[in-house]
Design a protein around this motif. Structure first.
Motif, PDB file in Angstrom:
ATOM      1  N   PRO A   1       0.801  -1.196   0.008  1.00  0.00           N
ATOM      2  CA  PRO A   1      -0.107   0.050   0.059  1.00  0.00           C
ATOM      3  C   PRO A   1       0.913   1.457  -0.049  1.00  0.00           C
ATOM      4  O   PRO A   1       0.535   2.299  -0.445  1.00  0.00           O
ATOM      5  CB  PRO A   1      -0.971  -0.045   1.296  1.00  0.00           C
ATOM      6  N   ALA A   2       1.806   1.309   0.751  1.00  0.00           N
ATOM      7  CA  ALA A   2       2.887   2.294   0.574  1.00  0.00           C
ATOM      8  C   ALA A   2       3.365   2.794  -0.635  1.00  0.00           C
ATOM      9  O   ALA A   2       3.450   3.820  -1.089  1.00  0.00           O
ATOM     10  CB  ALA A   2       3.696   2.334   1.962  1.00  0.00           C
ATOM     11  N   LEU A   3       3.806   1.567  -1.125  1.00  0.00           N
ATOM     12  CA  LEU A   3       4.487   1.923  -2.662  1.00  0.00           C
ATOM     13  C   LEU A   3       3.249   2.399  -3.631  1.00  0.00           C
ATOM     14  O   LEU A   3       3.723   3.127  -4.586  1.00  0.00           O
ATOM     15  CB  LEU A   3       5.073   0.719  -3.143  1.00  0.00           C
ATOM     16  N   ALA A   4       2.112   1.870  -3.449  1.00  0.00           N
ATOM     17  CA  ALA A   4       1.044   2.432  -4.209  1.00  0.00           C
ATOM     18  C   ALA A   4       0.751   3.679  -4.170  1.00  0.00           C
ATOM     19  O   ALA A   4       0.402   4.203  -5.256  1.00  0.00           O
ATOM     20  CB  ALA A   4      -0.170   1.475  -4.126  1.00  0.00           C
ATOM     21  N   ARG A   5       0.758   4.295  -2.840  1.00  0.00           N
ATOM     22  CA  ARG A   5       0.339   5.668  -2.629  1.00  0.00           C
ATOM     23  C   ARG A   5       1.336   6.555  -3.531  1.00  0.00           C
ATOM     24  O   ARG A   5       1.137   7.560  -4.037  1.00  0.00           O
ATOM     25  CB  ARG A   5       0.319   6.058  -1.288  1.00  0.00           C
ATOM     26  N   GLN A   6       2.669   6.143  -3.329  1.00  0.00           N
ATOM     27  CA  GLN A   6       3.930   6.931  -3.982  1.00  0.00           C
ATOM     28  C   GLN A   6       3.713   6.641  -5.603  1.00  0.00           C
ATOM     29  O   GLN A   6       3.948   7.825  -6.105  1.00  0.00           O
ATOM     30  CB  GLN A   6       5.037   6.194  -3.373  1.00  0.00           C
ATOM     31  N   GLU A   7       3.241   5.580  -6.019  1.00  0.00           N
ATOM     32  CA  GLU A   7       3.276   5.395  -7.456  1.00  0.00           C
ATOM     33  C   GLU A   7       2.190   6.283  -8.363  1.00  0.00           C
ATOM     34  O   GLU A   7       2.220   6.663  -9.076  1.00  0.00           O
ATOM     35  CB  GLU A   7       2.905   4.023  -7.720  1.00  0.00           C
ATOM     36  N   TYR A   8       0.978   6.606  -7.273  1.00  0.00           N
ATOM     37  CA  TYR A   8       0.108   7.235  -8.076  1.00  0.00           C
ATOM     38  C   TYR A   8      -0.033   8.847  -7.379  1.00  0.00           C
ATOM     39  O   TYR A   8      -1.020   9.499  -7.581  1.00  0.00           O
ATOM     40  CB  TYR A   8      -1.277   6.613  -7.527  1.00  0.00           C
ATOM     41  N   ASN A   9       1.176   9.399  -7.010  1.00  0.00           N
ATOM     42  CA  ASN A   9       0.990  10.585  -6.101  1.00  0.00           C
ATOM     43  C   ASN A   9       0.692  11.720  -7.304  1.00  0.00           C
ATOM     44  O   ASN A   9       0.195  12.716  -7.111  1.00  0.00           O
ATOM     45  CB  ASN A   9       2.364  10.948  -5.698  1.00  0.00           C
TER      46      ASN A   9
END
Length: 720
Positions: A476-484
């Motif tokens: 989830p943390a990586l996904a948040r960063q991916e779609y910033n």
């Protein structure tokens, strides 16, 4: 023997008191009578116990051999699907495809599960990939808001590009600036297409590729008698777009005609046939447009360095950067056309680019623009004698657009939702049975020599299998960063354009990362499998492990017939090389070639639906894997029946377990021939059902098909 006999005598005499001995014959006593009655009673009890035990055992065995109906909710849902898709009026011995698939329709359960996830109300971490994916999907589904906005959001985009002469407001911007914006910000390629693809030669690292764009109208061919009508339909479409945007009808018609002329000329520039051995050329950017004006220029109208740099930031490009050009003649002719238009009709060139942009953005526009695009596609398919495109409900369109942007997030969500430990365990158990059956099956191939057989079995033994979840689904943390960088709203078109930019940036960024040793080539909700040659790992998607293909609570006949046959098919595709000329030097080439010819003739004997074209040799490897996969899955299922107890069937179908196995196999292949892509190497769905089943003697036996019927031919083949 003497010792043992003595021990038995001692054991017998121990029943009597030490001071007594058995009486002499003919001298009955009270104790003698008592012992005789006891022996008779004991014998009766033993016989009764033996009888009862045998009865229980026989009942237990009878119950284990007799299938009983599965009444669970998951079985009842599958039963409803089978009842709805079958055409019981069809004779299974002459048309099993209609018998199994005659009324089949609807989407797969995996897509429905993905839809439920996107439409579920839940709380997600603010700014997370899950939250943005659901917001994006809901914005797409909000057709009321899209219709209320009308052409307003699109007009705003056109104004950012300098306006449009036909609508009154127009600023003559610099051509290459507009082109850069269209390519990098809006995902539209009016004159050429640029993308990152593997280098044509080793080590196949990503390199910029330049090809001709995708045209809305087909390339003119000499034998195409309907080309003039195609041009008229496309002109009508362009006029409709201009009118929807409020343009002056006279100007709209003039600019639409010029745009059609440009499109037609660009389409004619494409080579009819590429020269042999020159499918691509490696050139530098300064060869396409040199810095020195006196140098020979290949395509000088385009500012290649600035356009490509805008597309592929943060990659740092220089004039000496090598790129792959797939058709240099097209680029040269295109450049000359653009230069001519810039000198004489710059506003027409601008209109041509905007017409194309509107077509690219039509999926994110209101229903009037989408209907104009749908009518054009329908007319063009009719004129080119192609089957009509299937119509999809709005939720499928929005789901596909959401998937294209939030692939990794949806993959993680779907995997968590769809895959339980029990499902993965049951799937691995099924795979193990299929793998063991393949090892046995390889021993019976008459064309394979012993050394090749040993190597093939060794490859199967050491093959690793993975079930369901993709390795690239981020935390989830990586996904948040991916779609910033995705900014949603206020209109769906703005969300759509933000997603286009984000997706392009991620594609470029991923090309800069080290290539993983093993990477999935499919989405987890697809009903598919992938094999990694380098890792010798086969991956079965989560979509394959979902109803109606697989469920731990299904009858075993269903799981083996559906998911099991797909697993076996994929395992056989690992050995495709053996079927190629010279692929198995030590094998019996005559027997192998004979088996291939036999299979081609076998498939050629089946009638096809009207309008369905099929080249049996083109699909030989897929067809061979279909036939062999079914045989291996049946072998694995039949072997399990020897020791498996509690076999179940679906109630109210009137099918035995083996008949259910064959029906489940056919259900996997149900589909319309019109849905096949031109590059699909599978045979049409009707052949994927009839070909393997008619080549399986057990099918004719369990359905009591008379000899000589379509599904019980006199001759069969064994390639796999």
């Amino acid at each position: 023997m003497g010792t043992l006999w003595s021990q038995e005598l001692v054991s017998l005499t121990s029943w009597f008191p030490a001071t007594q001995r058995p009486p002499e014959e003919g001298q009955p006593t009270e104790q003698n009578r008592w012992r005789a009655m006891a022996r008779r009673l004991l014998t009766t009890v033993l016989l009764l116990g033996l009888f009862l035990g045998s009865s229980v055992l026989l009942f237990y065995l009878f119950q284990g051999c007799t299938p009983y109906p599965c009444e669970t909710p998951v079985c009842r849902r599958l039963l409803r699907r089978y009842l709805a898709s079958r055409d019981t009026s069809a004779d299974p011995c002459t048309d099993f495809f209609s018998f199994a698939c005659g009324k089949a329709k609807g989407t797969s359960n995996s897509l429905q599960a993905l839809r439920r996830m996107l439409e579920a109300s839940g709380s997600w971490h603010p700014g997370s990939g899950e939250e943005k994916a659901l917001q994006f999907y809901n914005s797409c589904m909000d057709t009321s808001a899209i219709e209320a906005a009308g052409a307003g959001p699109l007009r705003q985009v056109i104004e950012e590009l300098g306006g449009w002469r036909i609508s009154g407001n127009w600023t003559s911007l610099e051509f290459n600036r507009t082109l850069r914006l269209l390519m990098s910000e809006y995902g539209h390629f009016p004159f050429f297409r640029a993308y990152l693809g593997p280098h044509p030669t080793s080590p196949h690292k990503p390199v910029i590729q330049i090809e001709q764009p995708e045209f809305d109208i087909p390339r003119p061919e000499k034998e195409m008698k309907t080309y003039a009508q195609i041009l008229r339909e496309y002109l009508a479409y362009l006029n409709r777009l201009g009118n929807l945007l409020g343009g002056d009808p006279i100007k709209v018609e003039e600019h639409a005609s010029m745009s059609l002329s440009i499109t037609s000329q660009l389409s004619q520039f494409l080579r009819q046939q590429r020269a042999q051995g020159k499918l691509f050329q490696m050139v530098t950017i300064d060869q396409l447009q040199p810095l020195c004006p006196s140098s020979k220029e290949m395509a000088p109208a385009i500012d290649w360095l600035s356009c490509l740099q805008a597309m592929f930031t943060p990659i740092s490009l220089s004039p000496s950067q090598l790129v792959v050009v797939h058709d240099l003649d097209y680029l040269q002719n295109m450049s000359q056309l653009v230069e001519t238009q810039l000198l004489t009709h710059r506003d027409f060139l601008q209109s041509h680019m905007i017409f194309g942009l509107v077509g690219t953005l039509s999926p994110a526009l209101d229903s009037k623009f989408q209907e104009a695009r749908r009518v054009l596609n329908q007319k063009l398919r009719e004129l080119t004698e192609r089957p009509p495109m299937p119509t999809h409900p709005r939720w499928m369109t929005c789901m596909e657009q959401t998937r294209a942007v939030f692939e990794s997030t949806l993959a993680a969500m779907f995997s968590r939702e769809a895959l339980s430990p029990s499902t993965q365990s049951a799937a691995m158990e099924l795979f193990t049975a299929i793998r063991d059956a393949l090892l046995t099956h390889l021993r019976s191939l008459p064309w394979m020599d012993e050394e090749s057989r040993r190597k093939a079995q060794d490859r199967v033994t050491h093959l690793q299998a993975k079930m369901g979840a993709p390795e690239w689904a981020p935390e989830p943390a990586l996904a948040r960063q991916e779609y910033n960088d995705i900014h949603l709203g206020p209109s769906y078109l703005q969300s759509f354009l933000s997603s286009v930019r984000s997706r392009q940036a991620r594609m470029v960024q991923s090309s800069l990362q080290p290539v993983p040793h093993h990477r999935w080539q499919m989405s987890p909700w697809e009903v598919s499998a992938n094999y990694s040659i380098s890792d010798h790992v086969v991956v079965f998607s989560a979509g394959l492990l979902q109803p109606p293909f697989f469920h731990p609570g299904y009858p075993r006949a269903v799981n083996f017939g559906a998911a099991g046959s797909i697993m076996a098919h994929k395992l056989l595709r690992i050995f495709d090389q053996l079927l190629l000329p010279g692929g198995c030097l030590a094998c019996d080439s005559r027997a192998l070639h004979g088996a291939q010819l036999c299979l081609e003739r076998h498939y050629a004997a089946f009638p096809l639906p009207n309008g369905t074209a099929f080249n049996s040799s083109h699909s030989l490897q897929e067809s061979a894997a279909d036939v062999g996969g079914l045989a291996i899955a049946l072998q694995a299922y039949s072997k399990g029946l020897l020791w498996h107890r509690g076999e179940t069937i679906l109630p109210n179908l009137g099918l035995s377990p083996h008949q259910l196995f064959f029906l489940s196999y056919a259900q996997v292949m149900c589909g319309e021939p019109s849905t096949q892509e031109s590059q699909d190497t599978h045979s049409p769905p009707v052949l994927r059902v009839h070909g393997p089943l008619s080549n399986t003697p057990a099918f004719a036996r369990y359905f009591s098909c008379p000899s000589g019927t379509l599904m019980n031919p006199s001759h069969r083949c064994q390639l796999w």
